[in-house]
Design an enzyme around this catalytic site. Structure first.
Site, PDB file in Angstrom:
ATOM      1  N   ASP A 109       0.859  -1.182   0.000  1.00  0.00           N
ATOM      2  CA  ASP A 109       0.000   0.000   0.000  1.00  0.00           C
ATOM      3  C   ASP A 109       0.904   1.244   0.000  1.00  0.00           C
ATOM      4  O   ASP A 109       2.131   1.155   0.137  1.00  0.00           O
ATOM      5  CB  ASP A 109      -0.980   0.002   1.181  1.00  0.00           C
ATOM      6  CG  ASP A 109      -2.205   0.887   0.873  1.00  0.00           C
ATOM      7  OD1 ASP A 109      -2.145   1.685  -0.084  1.00  0.00           O
ATOM      8  OD2 ASP A 109      -3.219   0.792   1.591  1.00  0.00           O
TER       9      ASP A 109
HETATM   10  C1  BGC Z   1      -5.114   3.211   0.232  1.00  0.00           C
HETATM   11  C2  BGC Z   1      -5.374   2.189  -0.856  1.00  0.00           C
HETATM   12  C3  BGC Z   1      -5.257   2.826  -2.215  1.00  0.00           C
HETATM   13  C4  BGC Z   1      -3.876   3.419  -2.320  1.00  0.00           C
HETATM   14  C5  BGC Z   1      -3.560   4.004  -3.673  1.00  0.00           C
HETATM   15  C6  BGC Z   1      -3.864   4.017  -0.009  1.00  0.00           C
HETATM   16  O1  BGC Z   1      -3.778   5.097   0.832  1.00  0.00           O
HETATM   17  O2  BGC Z   1      -5.028   2.550   1.468  1.00  0.00           O
HETATM   18  O3  BGC Z   1      -6.638   1.622  -0.669  1.00  0.00           O
HETATM   19  O4  BGC Z   1      -5.505   1.889  -3.217  1.00  0.00           O
HETATM   20  O5  BGC Z   1      -3.748   4.438  -1.348  1.00  0.00           O
HETATM   21  O6  BGC Z   1      -4.215   5.169  -3.893  1.00  0.00           O
END
Ligand code: BGC
Length: 744
Positions: free
Chosen positions: A266
C-alpha cells in the site's frame, strides 16, 4: 508475447531497469503537476531522473490524452521499450459514480454488484486504467473505522467471498486485455478491517484461527477467481507489518494459496515499517519487504534507492529480483501492452462511454437496489405523488456531495440533487425547500479540512446563522403536510483516515430534527452516510427512515424512485448498527460466552446501560411488501458428506405490492471442540414476488457449510447436532435441528 520472449527481455535488462519495474510513483511525481490524484502523503521521493524513466507503473493518472502523452514520452526514453502500467483507484465508479461499496453489498445481489463494477471499469478502461485497486474485501466489524464504507461484504465472511468473486469476474472477464476489462487488485492483505479501536492504520492482533475463519475467505475467493494483484495492508498482523510479513506473503499467500500474481505494497507502506519499529532504516525495509514477497513498492523510494546495493552485497539474490520483475512483465504482456501500450484507451471511446446516457440509466436502477428501509411506521412510505405538500429540509436536500470520498475521478457536472429529483416527480408547486442546517459546525469541519491540507473556514455569526436556518426550516415545515428530512455525515467523515469515536449525526442536524419533530407532522428521514451510525434518537423521532449511504451520481433520482414507490426497496444491512458506540465492535456471528444475556440476572454478559443486541441487526431491511415465512422443513434430520440435505421454507408476499426479498439461511454448530458462533450466514437468495405470491424456497446444506478451523488449524466439519435458521434477517428466523455424521 510468448513466455520465452519475456524471459529474453528479462535477460537483456540491467539491474537498474529491473529495479525500476518494482517502483510505482503517483502521476503527480511523474508529470510534476497537480492534475493527478494522490491518496497519501506526497513527499519528495528523491528519485533520479533516470530512475523516473525506468519506473514500472504509475498510480492514479487517467485520461486518454494524458496517458498517451506519458506513455509516449516514457517509451521514447526507455531503452527496451517496456510500457508503463497505469493503476487507479476506481472504487465505486469513474465518471459515473455508483453507491459506495458497503451500499452495493447491501443489495445482496450479485447482478447489482457486477453491473456497478463492470460499468466502472468500462469507463476507467476507456480512460486508460490497466489495473484497478479494487475489490476491497476487508471484513469489518467496527463502524468507528472510516473505511467500512469500502467493504463489499461488510461484517460477513460469506458475503465477502461471494462479492469478491463477482467483482473479480466483472473486472477481469475471460481475458484482461479485452475491451471493458482490466486487472483487479484485491486489498488490503490482510485483516486491515480489524484495526484496534477502529482507528485507521492501527494494530491488528488475532489468533490464526480467527483470521482464517473470518478474515481470509474473501481475499482467498478473489485469488481463487484469478485476481491478478493483491495489495498489502498498512497494519501489523500479529506483531509484523503486513508489507514485511514473510508468513503472510510467502507462506500463506504464495505457498498455501498458490497466488502467482503481483504483490504491491500500500501507499508508502514499506517505508512505514520504520515507524512501526521493525526496520531501522529504508535499506532494512527494502530488504524485509522483498524477502517477504512484495513485488512493487508503491510511493516510497525504498526499492528504488536500496535494492541495488542489497543485490550487489549478496543479501538479496538476483533470482528473487528476477521473479518479481517477471511477474510484472507477465501482467503487462497479459494486458497486451507490448503490442498496444495505450491499452483500451482512446478519445473516441471516452466520449462515447464516460457518463453516457446508458450508464446513468443503469446507475439510477442499480442504486435504488442498494437502499435499506430501516423504518416505515404505518406504511407512510411510499408517498403519494399527488396533492400533498412536501417540505424538503436538510443539508442534503439540495446538495451534490453525495458521491462518497473515493469519487476522485467523478464528473460533478449535472448531478441531480434531491430537490431537482423531487421537483421532477411532483412538479415545483408542491415542494417547499429549506436547508435547515449545515452538515457540520465550523469547529467540526475545520479539523477535517486541515487534515486534508485545506484551509479552515470561518463562519461569521455562526450561532445566529444556525438559528436563522432553523427558523426558516420550521416556517417551511409548518406549511407542509409532510416533512422529508435529508441529513447525514459529511462525505469526508468516512473513508481512509476517517475514524470517528462518536458515530452519531452531528448535533446541529439532530437539533434540526428535534425541533421539527415538535410540529407533530410526519417525518421521513433520508440518511446519507458511509458507516453504521448510532441512530436511536433519529429513528425515534421519525416515521420512516431510509438508509441511502453515499448513493452516487444518480442517487437523488433513485431516492425519489423509492420514496414515491416506483421502486420497492429491497436492501438489507451487511453490518449491524450499534445501540451506542460503546458496543463496537459488534457483529451478529458472535460467540455465546458462558453467561449469555438471556435473562436480566446481574452476572451475565451484558451492559448495564444499553441492550446487548444491535439496534438494527445484520441482514435487516424492510420492504413495501409484507413477507411472511412459514413451514420450515428439512428433507431429513440426518446428513453426511455424501448425503447432503435440503431445507425448504414458504415465503409469501401478503400485500398488493410486488417486491424482492432476501431469504437468508444461517447455521449454528451446537456443540463443537471449540466455540462456534451463535449463527453464520451460509446461503441466501434474492427473489421477486408478485402481489400475494407464495414461493417455496429451497437451500441445500452441504458438509462444506459445516466446516470450520479447529484447534489444530484443520478445516473440518465435526459430527453432532446443528441448527438451521431461515429468515428475513439475522434475528427474525425460524429454525430446525439436524444431525451430521461423517458417514451414513
Ligand atoms: C489506500 C489504498 C489505495 C492506495 C492508492 C492508499 O492510501 O489505502 O486503498 O488503493 O492508497 O491510492
Amino acid at each position: 508475447m510468448r513466455k520465452e520472449k519475456l524471459l529474453d527481455l528479462l535477460k537483456q535488462m540491467t539491474r537498474e531497469e529491473k529495479i525500476g519495474q518494482l517502483v510505482q510513483v503517483a502521476g503527480e511525481v511523474f508529470l510534476m503537476d497537480n492534475v493527478s490524484v494522490t491518496t497519501g502523503p506526497l513527499k519528495s521521493l528523491e528519485l533520479s531522473n533516470e530512475m523516473l524513466y525506468q519506473v514500472g507503473s504509475i498510480l492514479n493518472i487517467v485520461g486518454s490524452e494524458k496517458i498517451r502523452k506519458v506513455q509516449d514520452e516514457y517509451l521514447s526514453k526507455s531503452r527496451l521499450k517496456i510500457p508503463l502500467l497505469f493503476m487507479a483507484d476506481v472504487i465505486n465508479g469513474y465518471r459515473t459514480v455508483f453507491p459506495i461499496p458497503i451500499a452495493q453489498g447491501c443489495s445482496w445481489d450479485k447482478e447489482v454488484v457486477y453491473n456497478c463494477t463492470k460499468i466502472s471499469i468500462q469507463e476507467a478502461g476507456a480512460s486508460g486504467a490497466n489495473v484497478n485497486f479494487s475489490p476491497m474485501v476487508d471484513l469489518v466489524r467496527d463502524s468507528r473505522w472510516g473505511r467500512v464504507m469500502e467493504s463489499i461484504g461488510g461484517e460477513d465472511p460469506y458475503l465477502g467471498e461471494v462479492f469478491a468473486k463477482t467483482m473479480v469476474e466483472a473486472y477481469q472477464g475471460e481475458d484482461i486485455s479485452k475491451l471493458g476489462n482490466a486487472a483487479a487488485c484485491v486489498k488490503h492483505f490482510a485483516a486491515y478491517g480489524a484495526a484496534e479501536a477502529g482507528r485507521d492504520y492501527n494494530t491488528v492482533d488475532m489468533s490464526e484461527r480467527e483470521f482464517r475463519q473470518y478474515y481470509l475467505p474473501a481475499y482467498q475467493s478473489a485469488i481463487e477467481n484469478g485476481a491478478e494483484m493483491i495489495m498489502t495492508s498498512f497494519n501489523t498482523i500479529n506483531g509484523i507489518p503486513a508489507s514485511v510479513n514473510p508468513w503472510l506473503l510467502r507462506e500463506l499467500l504464495r505457498k498455501e494459496l498458490g497466488f502467482q500474481g503481483i504483490v504491491i505494497s500500500d501507499y508508502s507502506a514499506i517505508e512505514e515499517t520504520i515507524a512501526h519499529g521493525v526496520c531501522k532504516d529504508k535499506k532494512e525495509a527494502a530488504y524485509k519487504a522483498i524477502m517477504a514477497g512484495v513485488d512493487i513498492d508503491m510511493m516510497s523510494n525504498v526499492y528504488a534507492n536500496h535494492l541495488k546495493d542489497l543485490v550487489e552485497e549478496g543479501k538479496v539474490s538476483e533470482r528473487l529480483l528476477d521473479e518479481a520483475v517477471l511477474r510484472i512483465l507477465t501482467l503487462k504482456n497479459k494486458l497486451g501492452l507490448f503490442e498496444n501500450p495505450y491499452g483500451n484507451t482512446n478519445e473516441e471511446r471516452e466520449k462515447k462511454v464516460l457518463k453516457s446516457k446508458h450508464n446513468l440509466q443503469a446507475a439510477r436502477k442499480l442504486t435504488a437496489d442498494t437502499f435499506v428501509l430501516l423504518k416505515n411506521e404505518q406504511q407512510i412510505l411510499p408517498l403519494n405523488k399527488e396533492n400533498k405538500k412536501i417540505a424538503l429540509i436538510g443539508p442534503y436536500a439540495d446538495n451534490i456531495s453525495i458521491l462518497g470520498s473515493w469519487s476522485i475521478f467523478s464528473d460533478k457536472s449535472k448531478i441531480p440533487t434531491l430537490k431537482h429529483a423531487f421537483e421532477e416527480k411532483m412538479g415545483t408547486q408542491n415542494i417547499l425547500y429549506a436547508k435547515g442546517s449545515e452538515i457540520l459546525e465550523e469547529k467540526e469541519i475545520n479539523p477535517i479540512l486541515i487534515a486534508d491540507g485545506g484551509k479552515p473556514i470561518h463562519i461569521e455569526n455562526e450561532k445566529e446563522k444556525q438559528k436563522q436556518l432553523l427558523e426558516e426550516a420550521i416556517e417551511v415545515a409548518k406549511q407542509a403536510d409532510i416533512i422529508v428530512l435529508a441529513i447525514g455525515e459529511h462525505y469526508r467523515q468516512s473513508g481512509e483516515a476517517c475514524s470517528r469515536a462518536n458515530i452519531e449525526i452531528s448535533q446541529i442536524q439532530q437539533n434540526l430534527l428535534n425541533e421539527l419533530s415538535k410540529l407533530k407532522k410526519k417525518i421521513v428521514t433520508i440518511l446519507f452516510n458511509g458507516r453504521p451510525l448510532v441512530l436511536k434518537n433519529i429513528a425515534e423521532k421519525t416515521d420512516a427512515l431510509l438508509e441511502v449511504w453515499f448513493p452516487g451520481t444518480e442517487g437523488a433520482n433513485s431516492i425519489t424512485d423509492v420514496i414515491f414507490g416506483d421502486v420497492n426497496p429491497s436492501g438489507k444491512l451487511t453490518m449491524s448498527f450499534p445501540q451506542a458506540v460503546g458496543q463496537c465492535p459488534i457483529y451478529y456471528n458472535y460467540y455465546n460466552t458462558g453467561r449469555p444475556h438471556i435473562n436480566n440476572y446481574r452476572y451475565v454478559s451484558r451492559y448495564q446501560d444499553i441492550p446487548t443486541q444491535s439496534y438494527y441487526p445484520f441482514g435487516y431491511g424492510l420492504s413495501y411488501s409484507k413477507f411472511e415465512y412459514s413451514d420450515l422443513k428439512i428433507s431429513s434430520n440426518k446428513m453426511s458428506k455424501n448425503n447432503p440435505i435440503t431445507v425448504t421454507v414458504k415465503v409469501k408476499n401478503y400485500s398488493n405490492i410486488p417486491g424482492k426479498e432476501v431469504i437468508q439461511m444461517y447455521i449454528q454448530d451446537l456443540v463443537a471442540s471449540i466455540v462456534r458462533p451463535v449463527k453464520e450466514l451460509k446461503s441466501f437468495k434474492k427473489e421477486y414476488f408478485r402481489p400475494w405470491e407464495e414461493k417455496q424456497i429451497t437451500f441445500e446444506i452441504t458438509e462444506e457449510m459445516l466446516k470450520f478451523w479447529n484447534e489444530k488449524l484443520e478445516h473440518k466439519a465435526e459430527e453432532g447436532e446443528f441448527k438451521v435458521f431461515i429468515g428475513s434477517n439475522s434475528e427474525d428466523t425460524i429454525e430446525e435441528i439436524f444431525e451430521y455424521r461423517e458417514a451414513n
